[in-house]
Design a protein around this motif. Sequence first.
Motif, PDB file in Angstrom:
ATOM      1  N   LYS A 224       0.832  -1.213   0.000  1.00  0.00           N
ATOM      2  CA  LYS A 224       0.000   0.000   0.000  1.00  0.00           C
ATOM      3  C   LYS A 224       0.862   1.256   0.000  1.00  0.00           C
ATOM      4  O   LYS A 224       0.567   2.224  -0.712  1.00  0.00           O
ATOM      5  CB  LYS A 224      -0.941   0.015   1.204  1.00  0.00           C
ATOM      6  CG  LYS A 224      -1.942   1.174   1.157  1.00  0.00           C
ATOM      7  CD  LYS A 224      -2.889   1.175   2.336  1.00  0.00           C
ATOM      8  CE  LYS A 224      -3.941   2.283   2.190  1.00  0.00           C
ATOM      9  NZ  LYS A 224      -3.329   3.636   2.054  1.00  0.00           N
ATOM     10  N   ALA A 225       1.931   1.252   0.782  1.00  0.00           N
ATOM     11  CA  ALA A 225       2.823   2.411   0.825  1.00  0.00           C
ATOM     12  C   ALA A 225       3.453   2.654  -0.542  1.00  0.00           C
ATOM     13  O   ALA A 225       3.575   3.804  -0.991  1.00  0.00           O
ATOM     14  CB  ALA A 225       3.912   2.200   1.877  1.00  0.00           C
ATOM     15  N   VAL A 226       3.834   1.574  -1.206  1.00  0.00           N
ATOM     16  CA  VAL A 226       4.428   1.691  -2.540  1.00  0.00           C
ATOM     17  C   VAL A 226       3.380   2.185  -3.538  1.00  0.00           C
ATOM     18  O   VAL A 226       3.631   3.105  -4.323  1.00  0.00           O
ATOM     19  CB  VAL A 226       5.014   0.346  -2.993  1.00  0.00           C
ATOM     20  CG1 VAL A 226       5.506   0.421  -4.437  1.00  0.00           C
ATOM     21  CG2 VAL A 226       6.161  -0.064  -2.068  1.00  0.00           C
ATOM     22  N   ALA A 227       2.190   1.584  -3.489  1.00  0.00           N
ATOM     23  CA  ALA A 227       1.127   1.972  -4.418  1.00  0.00           C
ATOM     24  C   ALA A 227       0.685   3.421  -4.202  1.00  0.00           C
ATOM     25  O   ALA A 227       0.367   4.129  -5.164  1.00  0.00           O
ATOM     26  CB  ALA A 227      -0.065   1.029  -4.276  1.00  0.00           C
ATOM     27  N   ASP A 228       0.672   3.869  -2.946  1.00  0.00           N
ATOM     28  CA  ASP A 228       0.271   5.252  -2.661  1.00  0.00           C
ATOM     29  C   ASP A 228       1.217   6.245  -3.332  1.00  0.00           C
ATOM     30  O   ASP A 228       0.780   7.267  -3.885  1.00  0.00           O
ATOM     31  CB  ASP A 228       0.253   5.499  -1.150  1.00  0.00           C
ATOM     32  CG  ASP A 228      -0.966   4.892  -0.465  1.00  0.00           C
ATOM     33  OD1 ASP A 228      -1.891   4.459  -1.177  1.00  0.00           O
ATOM     34  OD2 ASP A 228      -0.986   4.853   0.787  1.00  0.00           O
ATOM     35  N   LEU A 229       2.527   5.952  -3.301  1.00  0.00           N
ATOM     36  CA  LEU A 229       3.490   6.845  -3.941  1.00  0.00           C
ATOM     37  C   LEU A 229       3.313   6.828  -5.460  1.00  0.00           C
ATOM     38  O   LEU A 229       3.373   7.879  -6.112  1.00  0.00           O
ATOM     39  CB  LEU A 229       4.919   6.437  -3.571  1.00  0.00           C
ATOM     40  CG  LEU A 229       6.019   7.347  -4.129  1.00  0.00           C
ATOM     41  CD1 LEU A 229       5.891   8.764  -3.571  1.00  0.00           C
ATOM     42  CD2 LEU A 229       7.401   6.780  -3.840  1.00  0.00           C
ATOM     43  N   ILE A 230       3.065   5.647  -6.000  1.00  0.00           N
ATOM     44  CA  ILE A 230       2.835   5.538  -7.446  1.00  0.00           C
ATOM     45  C   ILE A 230       1.575   6.310  -7.841  1.00  0.00           C
ATOM     46  O   ILE A 230       1.553   7.005  -8.867  1.00  0.00           O
ATOM     47  CB  ILE A 230       2.726   4.060  -7.868  1.00  0.00           C
ATOM     48  CG1 ILE A 230       4.057   3.340  -7.615  1.00  0.00           C
ATOM     49  CG2 ILE A 230       2.332   3.945  -9.342  1.00  0.00           C
ATOM     50  CD1 ILE A 230       3.979   1.832  -7.770  1.00  0.00           C
ATOM     51  N   ARG A 231       0.533   6.217  -7.017  1.00  0.00           N
ATOM     52  CA  ARG A 231      -0.697   6.960  -7.299  1.00  0.00           C
ATOM     53  C   ARG A 231      -0.451   8.469  -7.276  1.00  0.00           C
ATOM     54  O   ARG A 231      -1.036   9.215  -8.075  1.00  0.00           O
ATOM     55  CB  ARG A 231      -1.781   6.572  -6.295  1.00  0.00           C
ATOM     56  CG  ARG A 231      -2.388   5.196  -6.528  1.00  0.00           C
ATOM     57  CD  ARG A 231      -3.301   4.791  -5.369  1.00  0.00           C
ATOM     58  NE  ARG A 231      -4.373   5.747  -5.175  1.00  0.00           N
ATOM     59  CZ  ARG A 231      -4.956   6.002  -4.003  1.00  0.00           C
ATOM     60  NH1 ARG A 231      -4.534   5.383  -2.906  1.00  0.00           N
ATOM     61  NH2 ARG A 231      -5.941   6.872  -3.921  1.00  0.00           N
ATOM     62  N   ASP A 232       0.433   8.922  -6.370  1.00  0.00           N
ATOM     63  CA  ASP A 232       0.793  10.338  -6.365  1.00  0.00           C
ATOM     64  C   ASP A 232       1.402  10.748  -7.707  1.00  0.00           C
ATOM     65  O   ASP A 232       1.072  11.801  -8.258  1.00  0.00           O
ATOM     66  CB  ASP A 232       1.820  10.625  -5.247  1.00  0.00           C
ATOM     67  CG  ASP A 232       1.206  10.571  -3.855  1.00  0.00           C
ATOM     68  OD1 ASP A 232      -0.037  10.578  -3.744  1.00  0.00           O
ATOM     69  OD2 ASP A 232       1.977  10.531  -2.873  1.00  0.00           O
ATOM     70  N   ALA A 233       2.267   9.884  -8.226  1.00  0.00           N
ATOM     71  CA  ALA A 233       2.916  10.165  -9.502  1.00  0.00           C
ATOM     72  C   ALA A 233       1.906  10.151 -10.654  1.00  0.00           C
ATOM     73  O   ALA A 233       1.948  11.000 -11.546  1.00  0.00           O
ATOM     74  CB  ALA A 233       4.015   9.144  -9.754  1.00  0.00           C
ATOM     75  N   VAL A 234       0.976   9.209 -10.598  1.00  0.00           N
ATOM     76  CA  VAL A 234      -0.043   9.106 -11.632  1.00  0.00           C
ATOM     77  C   VAL A 234      -0.940  10.353 -11.622  1.00  0.00           C
ATOM     78  O   VAL A 234      -1.218  10.953 -12.664  1.00  0.00           O
ATOM     79  CB  VAL A 234      -0.892   7.831 -11.452  1.00  0.00           C
ATOM     80  CG1 VAL A 234      -2.144   7.868 -12.323  1.00  0.00           C
ATOM     81  CG2 VAL A 234      -0.057   6.592 -11.769  1.00  0.00           C
ATOM     82  N   ARG A 235      -1.355  10.772 -10.434  1.00  0.00           N
ATOM     83  CA  ARG A 235      -2.207  11.961 -10.320  1.00  0.00           C
ATOM     84  C   ARG A 235      -1.478  13.208 -10.812  1.00  0.00           C
ATOM     85  O   ARG A 235      -2.064  14.068 -11.482  1.00  0.00           O
ATOM     86  CB  ARG A 235      -2.643  12.156  -8.863  1.00  0.00           C
ATOM     87  CG  ARG A 235      -3.801  11.264  -8.441  1.00  0.00           C
ATOM     88  CD  ARG A 235      -4.414  11.763  -7.143  1.00  0.00           C
ATOM     89  NE  ARG A 235      -3.472  11.628  -6.020  1.00  0.00           N
ATOM     90  CZ  ARG A 235      -3.477  10.609  -5.171  1.00  0.00           C
ATOM     91  NH1 ARG A 235      -4.365   9.625  -5.315  1.00  0.00           N
ATOM     92  NH2 ARG A 235      -2.605  10.556  -4.188  1.00  0.00           N
ATOM     93  N   ALA A 236      -0.187  13.310 -10.494  1.00  0.00           N
ATOM     94  CA  ALA A 236       0.577  14.503 -10.862  1.00  0.00           C
ATOM     95  C   ALA A 236       0.841  14.594 -12.355  1.00  0.00           C
ATOM     96  O   ALA A 236       1.051  15.696 -12.882  1.00  0.00           O
ATOM     97  CB  ALA A 236       1.896  14.532 -10.089  1.00  0.00           C
ATOM     98  N   THR A 237       0.830  13.448 -13.030  1.00  0.00           N
ATOM     99  CA  THR A 237       1.178  13.435 -14.454  1.00  0.00           C
ATOM    100  C   THR A 237      -0.013  13.203 -15.369  1.00  0.00           C
ATOM    101  O   THR A 237       0.136  13.236 -16.594  1.00  0.00           O
ATOM    102  CB  THR A 237       2.235  12.355 -14.732  1.00  0.00           C
ATOM    103  OG1 THR A 237       1.751  11.073 -14.283  1.00  0.00           O
ATOM    104  CG2 THR A 237       3.555  12.652 -14.036  1.00  0.00           C
ATOM    105  N   ALA A 238      -1.191  12.988 -14.789  1.00  0.00           N
ATOM    106  CA  ALA A 238      -2.384  12.722 -15.606  1.00  0.00           C
ATOM    107  C   ALA A 238      -2.809  13.975 -16.354  1.00  0.00           C
ATOM    108  O   ALA A 238      -2.672  15.094 -15.854  1.00  0.00           O
ATOM    109  CB  ALA A 238      -3.527  12.233 -14.722  1.00  0.00           C
TER     110      ALA A 238
END
Length: 238
Positions: A224-238
Amino acid sequence: MSTTPTVLLVHGAFADAGSWSGVIAELQNHGIPVVAPANPLRGLASDAAYIASVASQIEGPVVLVGHSYGGALITVAGTTENVVGLVYVAAYVLEEGESLGELQGRFPLSPLVSNLKEWTYPVEGAEPAVEVSIKAEAFPEIFAADVPAPVTKVLAAAQRPLAASAFEETAAAAAWRTKPSWALVATADQAINPEVERFGAKRAGATVVEVEGASHAVAVSQPKAVADLIRDAVRATA
């Protein structure tokens, strides 16, 4: 067409794409498309070329995520046109012209270095080449100290060796110079000195998250901690 980037997960040495299972489930539960190819683990240039090829064939934007040695690969493959962000998970973040050995050599060596076992593999038209894996008895402490013992035994048996030559190859590019990056530091990592992770992330100007007590296998132990950081990146680049 959706503008949500596809997440391309690149596993590192001594692991396979299954090590991302928990992270994949978390991302898919949030509607994020994911691809997790098998990393050949045969050399920095050839592996990065393979990952770049996979990324370029994905329609739409891509966020590259690299664990461990996979971080070196996304650093090079990230120059692919449709790559919009880089996420480093307990990973090497190389500079252009730098090798894994050079980066590691600036800091005290981790216990991994003295616990590698050498194997050989055939190379067409040449002498057999050397590859390395982690000694089975040392694998739990070095790679996955915070993972349940039965799971660790399976991970140790299924680990995929890395070509020894990969430690000396230099990065042909540093995509973090032109693409935004994020990094997760595993503070109890025994495979890569956490200071190596911090140094590379800071040099790249990455947004950094530290996971206290996390082993090198943080994607397995704390998906979850790893996925949360990836989701931050996805949101920032969408």
